[in-house]
Enzyme design. Sequence first.
Site, PDB file in Angstrom:
ATOM      1  N   TYR A 116       1.141  -1.189   0.214  1.00 24.94           N
ATOM      2  CA  TYR A 116      -0.350  -0.195  -0.149  1.00 24.94           C
ATOM      3  C   TYR A 116       0.526   1.215   0.232  1.00 24.94           C
ATOM      4  CZ  TYR A 116      -4.038  -2.489   1.311  1.00 24.94           C
ATOM      5  OH  TYR A 116      -5.408  -3.611   1.233  1.00 24.94           O
ATOM      6  N   ARG A 158      -2.950 -11.884   3.840  1.00 29.79           N
ATOM      7  CA  ARG A 158      -3.975 -12.140   2.927  1.00 29.79           C
ATOM      8  C   ARG A 158      -4.116 -11.695   2.155  1.00 29.79           C
ATOM      9  NH1 ARG A 158      -8.186  -8.293   4.895  1.00 29.79           N
ATOM     10  NH2 ARG A 158      -9.067 -10.407   4.242  1.00 29.79           N
ATOM     11  N   HIS A 165     -10.150  -3.232  -0.030  1.00 28.36           N
ATOM     12  CA  HIS A 165     -11.140  -2.306   0.439  1.00 28.36           C
ATOM     13  C   HIS A 165     -12.286  -1.519  -0.581  1.00 28.36           C
ATOM     14  CE1 HIS A 165      -9.385  -3.371   3.282  1.00 28.36           C
ATOM     15  NE2 HIS A 165      -7.673  -3.733   2.940  1.00 28.36           N
TER      16      HIS A 165
HETATM   17 FE   FE2 Z   1      -5.745  -4.719   3.194  1.00 29.60          FE
END
Ligand code: FE2
Length: 239
Positions: free
Chosen positions: A111, A160, A165
């Site tokens: 991210y 993950r 999202h």
């Molecule tokens: Fe995430």
Amino acid sequence: MTHTPQAEADFAPRDWKQHPPYLSPAYKSTLLRSPSKPLIPVKQSLLTRSGPVFGHDSLGELDSDLTKNGRVNGEPLGERIIVTGRVLDESGRPVPNTLLEIWQANATGRYVHRWDQHDAPLDPNFFGAGRCVTDDQGRYRFTSIKPGAYPWGNHHNAWRPAHIHFSLFGPAYLTRLVTQMYFPGDPLLPLDPIYNGIPEGARDLLISRFSIDVTEPVWALGYEFDIVLRGRNATPMEA
Ligand SMILES: [Fe+2]
């Protein structure tokens, strides 16, 4: 204020058969953040329904195209995808004028955030966030890059599954729902405490469907993901 039957329906209590509980011990952060005392219901009022609303005119041209909205000196790397679907109520009626915001990791699972120190490359041409407003048919559409899996500190060797999202804003800022969309066939799904924290009969509703009809030749793979706000097929939402 007297509630009309419609208003009661609008603010129906959370259905715990459909949505993840606040406390899900295998998902470590819920141990700290879940409430330890009974909740105090807050009375709904017109205030929650009279805030600003969103319209197509408040969006920029590239807001829904994550392959373009973060470009600095070229194309972002990774597998190009189109994600589209409809926002629907419990009767299958479209919900127009809903602001959808998405955020995701880049193709390497990283991210653009100072807390993300995962040892994987950032992509200078990918910011990882976008938004759009549903049309008259409740439809939304994003172009993006397939996010990579990433490690997280929940337990030893925790990863993950690839996910996007989603945040939805209804008719006011207080009517916000947050969830995650997954990809079909991801081997990490059965191992993921966040996914497994969702009631068993509902968790598959978060897996998008690959669609050859949405797929664009020589351009991008297509995935469909409908979001249902209430009822038996309600999309699980985070608390
Ligand atoms: Fe995430």
